[in-house]
Structures are given as C-alpha cells and as structure tokens.
Scaffold this active site. Structure first.
Site, PDB file in Angstrom:
ATOM      1  N   TYR A 197       0.802  -1.243   0.055  1.00 21.53           N
ATOM      2  CA  TYR A 197      -0.029   0.043  -0.192  1.00 21.53           C
ATOM      3  C   TYR A 197       0.818   1.452  -0.165  1.00 21.53           C
ATOM      4  O   TYR A 197       2.234   1.217   0.228  1.00 21.53           O
ATOM      5  CB  TYR A 197      -1.036   0.034   1.163  1.00 21.53           C
ATOM      6  CG  TYR A 197      -0.347   0.275   2.394  1.00 21.53           C
ATOM      7  CD1 TYR A 197      -0.282   1.839   2.841  1.00 21.53           C
ATOM      8  CD2 TYR A 197       0.193  -0.569   3.431  1.00 21.53           C
ATOM      9  CE1 TYR A 197       0.218   1.801   4.243  1.00 21.53           C
ATOM     10  CE2 TYR A 197       0.707  -0.353   4.476  1.00 21.53           C
ATOM     11  CZ  TYR A 197       0.758   0.988   4.859  1.00 21.53           C
ATOM     12  OH  TYR A 197       1.369   1.379   6.154  1.00 21.53           O
ATOM     13  N   CYS A 198       0.202   2.493  -0.221  1.00 23.10           N
ATOM     14  CA  CYS A 198       1.169   3.680  -0.365  1.00 23.10           C
ATOM     15  C   CYS A 198      -0.039   4.655   0.163  1.00 23.10           C
ATOM     16  O   CYS A 198      -0.576   4.633   1.179  1.00 23.10           O
ATOM     17  CB  CYS A 198       1.255   4.043  -1.814  1.00 23.10           C
ATOM     18  SG  CYS A 198       0.171   3.726  -3.091  1.00 23.10           S
ATOM     19  N   LEU A 199      -0.157   5.803  -0.660  1.00 23.51           N
ATOM     20  CA  LEU A 199      -1.232   6.629  -0.402  1.00 23.51           C
ATOM     21  C   LEU A 199      -2.535   6.503  -0.765  1.00 23.51           C
ATOM     22  O   LEU A 199      -3.438   6.568   0.018  1.00 23.51           O
ATOM     23  CB  LEU A 199      -0.570   8.250  -0.666  1.00 23.51           C
ATOM     24  CG  LEU A 199      -1.759   9.420  -0.174  1.00 23.51           C
ATOM     25  CD1 LEU A 199      -1.993   9.670   1.043  1.00 23.51           C
ATOM     26  CD2 LEU A 199      -1.097  10.815  -1.110  1.00 23.51           C
ATOM     27  N   SER A 245      -5.456   2.088  -0.032  1.00 24.52           N
ATOM     28  CA  SER A 245      -4.104   2.534   0.573  1.00 24.52           C
ATOM     29  C   SER A 245      -4.408   3.324   1.901  1.00 24.52           C
ATOM     30  O   SER A 245      -5.384   3.035   2.414  1.00 24.52           O
ATOM     31  CB  SER A 245      -3.057   3.078  -0.222  1.00 24.52           C
ATOM     32  OG  SER A 245      -2.536   2.130  -1.059  1.00 24.52           O
ATOM     33  N   TRP A 246      -3.373   4.040   2.195  1.00 25.20           N
ATOM     34  CA  TRP A 246      -3.435   4.844   3.601  1.00 25.20           C
ATOM     35  C   TRP A 246      -4.686   5.833   3.630  1.00 25.20           C
ATOM     36  O   TRP A 246      -5.330   5.975   4.685  1.00 25.20           O
ATOM     37  CB  TRP A 246      -2.111   5.729   3.724  1.00 25.20           C
ATOM     38  CG  TRP A 246      -2.174   6.544   5.045  1.00 25.20           C
ATOM     39  CD1 TRP A 246      -2.064   8.017   5.013  1.00 25.20           C
ATOM     40  CD2 TRP A 246      -2.235   6.203   6.313  1.00 25.20           C
ATOM     41  NE1 TRP A 246      -2.188   8.429   6.281  1.00 25.20           N
ATOM     42  CE2 TRP A 246      -2.254   7.101   7.195  1.00 25.20           C
ATOM     43  CE3 TRP A 246      -2.216   4.907   6.994  1.00 25.20           C
ATOM     44  CZ2 TRP A 246      -2.177   7.177   8.531  1.00 25.20           C
ATOM     45  CZ3 TRP A 246      -2.387   4.689   8.335  1.00 25.20           C
ATOM     46  CH2 TRP A 246      -2.377   5.915   9.018  1.00 25.20           C
TER      47      TRP A 246
END
Length: 201
Positions: free
Chosen positions: A154-156, A182-183
């Site tokens: 995951y990322c943003l 994601s986040w």
C-alpha cells in the site's frame, strides 16, 4: 528530462483539465517500466510533485478503481479495508511468511501507518530487492521476503503500490496483494469506525 518537464508543468498549471492530461501522460510514460525494469529517474517519481498530485486525484476514485481493477489481468489480488483488518489480526501468527509493506517515503510514514506494516520506499526498490538477505534486514528492519511469501502493498492512494506490485511480479513474486485504497482509504474507514463507536456510547 520528460519527468522534470511534467513536474514543472504541474506546478504552473491552474487548469484542471490540463493537469489531468499531464498526469495521464506521465503515467503512460512510466506504466511499463515497473515490470520491465526501473530506471533511477522513474524511481524518483514517487517523491516528485506529479506522483503526489496524481495520488490526490485518485483518492476520489478509490472505490471505482478497486472494482474495475478486479476485472483486469493483473499480477496481484486487489484487497480492501476489510482484508487489511484480517491482515492486522493474522500478522502475529504469520511466522514471517506474510508481509504488509508500506511503499511510501519515510517522512510520510512518520505521519502514520497501518499497524504491523513495514516500510520499503518505492524510491529504493531498484536496489532494495537486489540486496543480500542480511543487508536487507539491516537496512529495513525485517527479514527479506522469499518468493513464496505473501506480500500486501500500500501507499497513499494506490498509485505507487500498483507500481511496486508490478515490479515485484517481474522479480518472480507470485503471491501479491495490492491495497488500492491504501493509507487514505484506511484513515477514512478508521474515522468512520470511530464515529460509530462514539455514537453507540
């Protein structure tokens, strides 16, 4: 040079349509690089203005992306908030065979991260996965995942995690999961759950 030019255009343009065209162009330039092999300039896009602006736009389309990507022939499984909750609960019993990897930059992770996650920034992928196991553990603080292990990324807002998943697939990792929301999606759902808890008190 193309990435630098596009980043400059992002800063100067106040026209949304123009911004979106620039973003799509940059994405097209780099979309195939993740599997075929990453260049240093491409890897730096995770830290550049274009990638961040693109991810901010994608936050508004997370649910659509999650549904549509499930119909594509991609080398990873799309997962959502409920799946991440299962990841968090099962991590304690994983015996290091499952890894939830945050591919954001260190300064972003300092603002918050999903419980049990470890951090390998996308900007360091080119060298990280070529490191011997001992050096990998020393640098990132956990055992280097084996090809048979399950990796969730995951990322943003799903842009960098998708590139990371495609890159790892190219290295031979077969059991990959991509938290497209994601986040940003995680925080949104956590806030909803907190609101429900307060309402039920």
């Amino acid at each position: 040079m193309a990435s630098r030019h596009l980043a400059f255009s992002f800063k100067k343009s106040l026209n949304y349509a123009s911004l979106r065209r620039n973003v799509c162009l940059m994405t097209a330039i780099h979309s195939r690089s993740a599997v075929a092999g990453l260049s240093d300039s491409w890897m730096r896009t995770g830290q550049q203005t274009g990638s961040i602006l693109y991810e901010q736009q994608q936050q508004q389309q997370r649910r659509y992306n999650t549904q549509s990507n499930n119909n594509q022939n991609v080398p990873y499984k799309i997962i959502d908030y409920q799946d991440i909750q299962k990841w968090i609960r099962r991590k304690a019993d994983s015996k290091n065979a499952r890894h939830l990897i945050d591919v954001r930059e260190e300064n972003e992770v300092k603002e918050g991260y999903i419980p049990t996650a470890v951090n390998v920034p996308l900007s360091q992928f080119l060298t990280a996965w070529t490191l011997p196991s001992e050096e990998f553990k020393e640098k990132f603080g956990f055992d280097k995942p084996e090809k048979k292990h399950t990796l969730a990324l995951y990322c943003l807002a799903g842009v960098r995690s998708t590139k990371a998943a495609e890159y790892l697939a190219g290295l031979g990792y077969e059991d990959l999961e991509n938290y497209v929301g994601s986040w940003a999606d995680f925080i949104e759902n956590e806030e909803k759950e907190e609101a429900k808890r307060k309402a039920n008190k």
